[in-house]
Design a protein around this motif. Sequence first.
Motif, PDB file in Angstrom:
ATOM      1  N   MET A 150      40.442  38.707  53.376  1.00 60.33           N
ATOM      2  CA  MET A 150      41.029  39.966  52.449  1.00 60.33           C
ATOM      3  C   MET A 150      42.264  40.717  53.141  1.00 60.33           C
ATOM      4  O   MET A 150      43.078  40.964  52.852  1.00 60.33           O
ATOM      5  N   SER A 151      42.121  40.597  54.737  1.00 57.66           N
ATOM      6  CA  SER A 151      42.747  41.243  55.517  1.00 57.66           C
ATOM      7  C   SER A 151      44.349  40.528  55.377  1.00 57.66           C
ATOM      8  O   SER A 151      45.118  41.056  55.455  1.00 57.66           O
ATOM      9  N   GLU A 152      44.035  39.192  55.576  1.00 56.43           N
ATOM     10  CA  GLU A 152      45.477  38.255  55.473  1.00 56.43           C
ATOM     11  C   GLU A 152      46.049  38.373  53.973  1.00 56.43           C
ATOM     12  O   GLU A 152      47.186  38.786  53.909  1.00 56.43           O
ATOM     13  N   GLU A 200      34.998  32.206  55.150  1.00 53.86           N
ATOM     14  CA  GLU A 200      35.647  33.284  54.741  1.00 53.86           C
ATOM     15  C   GLU A 200      37.016  33.372  55.272  1.00 53.86           C
ATOM     16  O   GLU A 200      37.632  34.481  55.383  1.00 53.86           O
ATOM     17  N   GLN A 201      37.554  32.259  55.584  1.00 56.96           N
ATOM     18  CA  GLN A 201      39.029  32.049  55.932  1.00 56.96           C
ATOM     19  C   GLN A 201      40.095  31.957  54.734  1.00 56.96           C
ATOM     20  O   GLN A 201      39.397  31.062  53.911  1.00 56.96           O
ATOM     21  N   LEU A 202      41.171  32.455  54.737  1.00 57.95           N
ATOM     22  CA  LEU A 202      41.818  32.395  53.492  1.00 57.95           C
ATOM     23  C   LEU A 202      42.406  30.872  53.577  1.00 57.95           C
ATOM     24  O   LEU A 202      42.921  30.346  54.626  1.00 57.95           O
ATOM     25  N   GLN A 203      42.660  30.256  52.342  1.00 58.49           N
ATOM     26  CA  GLN A 203      43.126  28.983  52.376  1.00 58.49           C
ATOM     27  C   GLN A 203      44.404  28.919  51.572  1.00 58.49           C
ATOM     28  O   GLN A 203      45.356  28.703  52.272  1.00 58.49           O
ATOM     29  N   GLN A 215      34.406  29.292  35.397  1.00 57.70           N
ATOM     30  CA  GLN A 215      34.170  28.843  36.653  1.00 57.70           C
ATOM     31  C   GLN A 215      32.939  29.338  37.397  1.00 57.70           C
ATOM     32  O   GLN A 215      32.745  30.833  37.040  1.00 57.70           O
ATOM     33  N   THR A 216      32.172  28.731  38.029  1.00 59.38           N
ATOM     34  CA  THR A 216      31.205  29.487  38.676  1.00 59.38           C
ATOM     35  C   THR A 216      31.071  29.147  40.248  1.00 59.38           C
ATOM     36  O   THR A 216      30.175  29.501  40.988  1.00 59.38           O
ATOM     37  N   ASP A 217      32.266  29.063  40.814  1.00 60.45           N
ATOM     38  CA  ASP A 217      32.394  28.866  42.408  1.00 60.45           C
ATOM     39  C   ASP A 217      32.693  30.217  42.777  1.00 60.45           C
ATOM     40  O   ASP A 217      33.818  31.138  42.511  1.00 60.45           O
ATOM     41  N   LEU A 218      31.720  30.802  43.529  1.00 58.74           N
ATOM     42  CA  LEU A 218      31.713  32.073  44.148  1.00 58.74           C
ATOM     43  C   LEU A 218      32.775  32.299  45.271  1.00 58.74           C
ATOM     44  O   LEU A 218      33.221  33.459  45.427  1.00 58.74           O
ATOM     45  N   LEU A 219      33.248  31.197  45.693  1.00 60.17           N
ATOM     46  CA  LEU A 219      34.474  31.301  46.733  1.00 60.17           C
ATOM     47  C   LEU A 219      35.623  31.298  46.051  1.00 60.17           C
ATOM     48  O   LEU A 219      36.666  31.240  46.791  1.00 60.17           O
ATOM     49  N   GLU A 221      42.435  39.556  30.345  1.00 60.31           N
ATOM     50  CA  GLU A 221      43.664  38.640  30.473  1.00 60.31           C
ATOM     51  C   GLU A 221      44.691  39.210  29.506  1.00 60.31           C
ATOM     52  O   GLU A 221      45.799  38.861  29.674  1.00 60.31           O
ATOM     53  N   ARG A 222      44.128  39.479  28.119  1.00 62.90           N
ATOM     54  CA  ARG A 222      45.154  39.853  27.224  1.00 62.90           C
ATOM     55  C   ARG A 222      45.976  41.086  27.839  1.00 62.90           C
ATOM     56  O   ARG A 222      47.060  41.053  27.575  1.00 62.90           O
ATOM     57  N   HIS A 223      45.265  42.160  28.385  1.00 61.19           N
ATOM     58  CA  HIS A 223      45.886  43.452  29.063  1.00 61.19           C
ATOM     59  C   HIS A 223      46.869  42.768  29.972  1.00 61.19           C
ATOM     60  O   HIS A 223      48.081  43.501  30.141  1.00 61.19           O
ATOM     61  N   LEU A 224      46.488  41.977  30.884  1.00 62.14           N
ATOM     62  CA  LEU A 224      47.437  41.359  31.975  1.00 62.14           C
ATOM     63  C   LEU A 224      48.750  40.771  31.292  1.00 62.14           C
ATOM     64  O   LEU A 224      49.641  40.984  31.845  1.00 62.14           O
ATOM     65  N   ALA A 225      48.394  40.174  30.233  1.00 64.29           N
ATOM     66  CA  ALA A 225      49.674  39.284  29.567  1.00 64.29           C
ATOM     67  C   ALA A 225      50.440  40.297  28.911  1.00 64.29           C
ATOM     68  O   ALA A 225      51.848  40.292  28.986  1.00 64.29           O
ATOM     69  N   GLU A 226      50.152  41.150  28.542  1.00 63.57           N
ATOM     70  CA  GLU A 226      50.911  42.442  27.741  1.00 63.57           C
ATOM     71  C   GLU A 226      51.632  43.341  28.834  1.00 63.57           C
ATOM     72  O   GLU A 226      52.695  43.671  28.494  1.00 63.57           O
ATOM     73  N   LEU A 227      50.982  43.261  30.236  1.00 67.27           N
ATOM     74  CA  LEU A 227      51.792  44.017  31.128  1.00 67.27           C
ATOM     75  C   LEU A 227      52.719  43.132  31.996  1.00 67.27           C
ATOM     76  O   LEU A 227      53.439  43.636  32.574  1.00 67.27           O
ATOM     77  N   ASP A 228      52.890  41.875  31.605  1.00 66.83           N
ATOM     78  CA  ASP A 228      53.806  41.041  32.116  1.00 66.83           C
ATOM     79  C   ASP A 228      53.204  40.691  33.491  1.00 66.83           C
ATOM     80  O   ASP A 228      54.106  40.729  34.398  1.00 66.83           O
ATOM     81  N   TYR A 229      51.835  40.350  33.831  1.00 67.49           N
ATOM     82  CA  TYR A 229      51.397  40.070  35.151  1.00 67.49           C
ATOM     83  C   TYR A 229      51.102  38.587  35.221  1.00 67.49           C
ATOM     84  O   TYR A 229      50.834  37.857  34.030  1.00 67.49           O
ATOM     85  N   ARG A 230      51.322  38.010  36.153  1.00 69.21           N
ATOM     86  CA  ARG A 230      51.171  36.710  36.564  1.00 69.21           C
ATOM     87  C   ARG A 230      49.605  36.419  37.419  1.00 69.21           C
ATOM     88  O   ARG A 230      49.032  37.611  38.212  1.00 69.21           O
ATOM     89  N   LEU A 231      48.965  35.474  37.131  1.00 70.35           N
ATOM     90  CA  LEU A 231      47.514  35.332  37.719  1.00 70.35           C
ATOM     91  C   LEU A 231      47.682  34.304  38.872  1.00 70.35           C
ATOM     92  O   LEU A 231      48.207  33.507  39.023  1.00 70.35           O
ATOM     93  N   PHE A 232      47.044  34.760  40.218  1.00 65.71           N
ATOM     94  CA  PHE A 232      46.754  34.118  41.379  1.00 65.71           C
ATOM     95  C   PHE A 232      45.316  33.935  41.867  1.00 65.71           C
ATOM     96  O   PHE A 232      44.744  35.024  41.807  1.00 65.71           O
ATOM     97  N   ARG A 233      45.047  32.796  42.000  1.00 58.87           N
ATOM     98  CA  ARG A 233      43.684  32.787  42.787  1.00 58.87           C
ATOM     99  C   ARG A 233      43.334  32.696  43.983  1.00 58.87           C
ATOM    100  O   ARG A 233      44.221  31.771  44.697  1.00 58.87           O
ATOM    101  N   ILE A 234      42.919  33.458  44.621  1.00 57.25           N
ATOM    102  CA  ILE A 234      42.502  33.515  46.081  1.00 57.25           C
ATOM    103  C   ILE A 234      41.418  32.187  46.558  1.00 57.25           C
ATOM    104  O   ILE A 234      40.472  32.280  46.094  1.00 57.25           O
ATOM    105  N   ARG A 235      41.867  31.468  47.303  1.00 54.90           N
ATOM    106  CA  ARG A 235      40.771  30.272  47.611  1.00 54.90           C
ATOM    107  C   ARG A 235      40.706  30.616  49.273  1.00 54.90           C
ATOM    108  O   ARG A 235      41.322  30.484  50.056  1.00 54.90           O
ATOM    109  N   ARG A 236      39.384  30.512  49.566  1.00 55.69           N
ATOM    110  CA  ARG A 236      38.793  30.710  50.697  1.00 55.69           C
ATOM    111  C   ARG A 236      37.571  29.630  51.100  1.00 55.69           C
ATOM    112  O   ARG A 236      37.223  29.201  50.162  1.00 55.69           O
ATOM    113  N   ASP A 237      37.358  29.422  52.442  1.00 58.77           N
ATOM    114  CA  ASP A 237      36.600  28.479  52.661  1.00 58.77           C
ATOM    115  C   ASP A 237      35.010  29.198  53.015  1.00 58.77           C
ATOM    116  O   ASP A 237      35.093  30.323  52.950  1.00 58.77           O
ATOM    117  N   ASP A 238      34.182  28.487  53.400  1.00 58.76           N
ATOM    118  CA  ASP A 238      32.775  28.842  53.705  1.00 58.76           C
ATOM    119  C   ASP A 238      32.475  29.821  54.765  1.00 58.76           C
ATOM    120  O   ASP A 238      31.652  30.331  54.991  1.00 58.76           O
TER     121      ASP A 238
END
Length: 258
Positions: free
Chosen positions: A32-34, A223-226, A237-241, A204-221
């Motif tokens: 999160m800091s990064e 808690e380091q940013l990947q 999806q079910t991956d809590l990471l 997601e509908r609201h974000l599309a109307e606002l013209d926002y783009r989606l990014f997924r944060i991936r981290r390892d076990d």
Amino acid sequence: MFDRSYREKVGGRSFVIPIINGRKTYVSEPWMSEVLERLLALKSGAFIDVGVNLGQTLLKVAAIDPDRTYVGFEPNPACVDYAWKLIQKNGLKFTVVPAGITDRTTLLHLEMFREDDTDPSASIVPAFRSNVVASRSVMVVDPEQLPEGTLPEEVAVVKIDVEGGELFVLRGLLPLLRRARPFLVVEVLPPSAPDRVERQVELERHLAELDYRLFRIRRDDREQLQTIDPIETLGIQTDLLSCDYVFAPAELAASLRN
């Protein structure tokens, strides 16, 4: 109970961590800091923290930019009391409002799932989890009804960590998002029931109307940013990471990719 404190480093800065009635904040989630450091470098303006809890993100922002305007929202009075003392002990000019954010001003029940009055998994969504051990009435507010000047005109980042209530927060913030176009850092827990799926679809509908783009944060076990990867949809999806996201206004999405 005897109150005391100790010092701990966050992002290279030393902070006083009070222990009050056994409560203390924990320095965790280095990813999160990064992420926050990257986003705050890309846009000027305030940091809005929806779901302060015990100030975990508050300290990260203070470590990155202690002069940045910070406004936090937290409905749980036990957490608010701690956050205020954390701010005072460290001489920060941060603000925490003792309320949650939704699209209406009212009292709701905050359901708790642990024997802990600062339970970070507590939710204002009825029956969000099945093992409710306690609940308390808390205030939530429509941001448009806040006193003038509570929310700055210029906002860089909004962090939302509200255990299932993301859609309700987004609805309340729609005028601000249209006006200020901040980055959003949002935890969206995996949908496991029909009502959760419906809320995610509307989010997601609201974000599309606002013209926002989606990014997924991936981290390892650890808690380091990947990576921070562009995606087309949140999906099921079910991956809590992989349940933390950056939602970027379209005009800033390219800078985030770079």
